[in-house]
Design a protein around this motif. Sequence first.
Motif, PDB file in Angstrom:
ATOM      1  N   UNK A 155      -5.993 -11.987  14.993  1.00 47.29           N
ATOM      2  CA  UNK A 155      -4.805 -12.669  15.523  1.00 47.29           C
ATOM      3  C   UNK A 155      -4.566 -12.309  16.977  1.00 47.29           C
ATOM      4  N   UNK A 156      -4.920 -11.106  17.375  1.00 45.74           N
ATOM      5  CA  UNK A 156      -4.728 -10.711  18.775  1.00 45.74           C
ATOM      6  C   UNK A 156      -5.723 -11.412  19.693  1.00 45.74           C
ATOM      7  N   UNK A 212     -11.946   7.470   5.120  1.00 50.84           N
ATOM      8  CA  UNK A 212     -10.763   7.206   5.943  1.00 50.84           C
ATOM      9  C   UNK A 212     -10.040   5.947   5.484  1.00 50.84           C
ATOM     10  N   UNK A 213     -10.798   4.915   5.157  1.00 46.84           N
ATOM     11  CA  UNK A 213     -10.203   3.678   4.644  1.00 46.84           C
ATOM     12  C   UNK A 213      -9.458   3.941   3.338  1.00 46.84           C
ATOM     13  N   UNK A 214     -10.084   4.706   2.446  1.00 51.51           N
ATOM     14  CA  UNK A 214      -9.469   5.016   1.162  1.00 51.51           C
ATOM     15  C   UNK A 214      -8.182   5.827   1.341  1.00 51.51           C
ATOM     16  N   UNK A 215      -8.196   6.783   2.270  1.00 55.32           N
ATOM     17  CA  UNK A 215      -6.992   7.587   2.520  1.00 55.32           C
ATOM     18  C   UNK A 215      -5.846   6.709   3.015  1.00 55.32           C
ATOM     19  N   UNK A 233      -8.869  -3.402   4.655  1.00 51.18           N
ATOM     20  CA  UNK A 233      -9.883  -3.982   5.542  1.00 51.18           C
ATOM     21  C   UNK A 233      -9.470  -5.394   5.952  1.00 51.18           C
ATOM     22  N   UNK A 234      -9.015  -6.187   4.991  1.00 49.86           N
ATOM     23  CA  UNK A 234      -8.575  -7.550   5.291  1.00 49.86           C
ATOM     24  C   UNK A 234      -7.383  -7.554   6.250  1.00 49.86           C
ATOM     25  N   UNK A 235      -6.412  -6.673   5.987  1.00 51.67           N
ATOM     26  CA  UNK A 235      -5.217  -6.612   6.835  1.00 51.67           C
ATOM     27  C   UNK A 235      -5.597  -6.261   8.268  1.00 51.67           C
ATOM     28  N   UNK A 236      -6.422  -5.238   8.436  1.00 53.28           N
ATOM     29  CA  UNK A 236      -6.783  -4.804   9.784  1.00 53.28           C
ATOM     30  C   UNK A 236      -7.623  -5.849  10.504  1.00 53.28           C
TER      31      UNK A 236
END
Length: 75
Positions: A72-73, A47-50, A63-66
């Motif tokens: 941040x939230x 799923x991450x790759x897609x 992964x870093x972005x998510x």
Amino acid sequence: MKASEIDKLFDDNQEDVLEYFDTSKVKMINEEPKRINIDFPTWMVKSLDREAQHIGVSRQAIIKMWLAEKLQTLN
């Protein structure tokens, strides 16, 4: 140039005040990369790759972005 003059230039948005500072040795605090290993189930990796391919980034980048968005939230 006095600090108060730089403050005024910055506050008035008259010019870029960065030229008045020596940035050659600037270091971001807590920005040094720290390598970690984490295990994911196969379905999650797929799923991450897609999603990474869909937006044109690497698996590591998604992964870093998510994680960054989630952290941040919390603040």
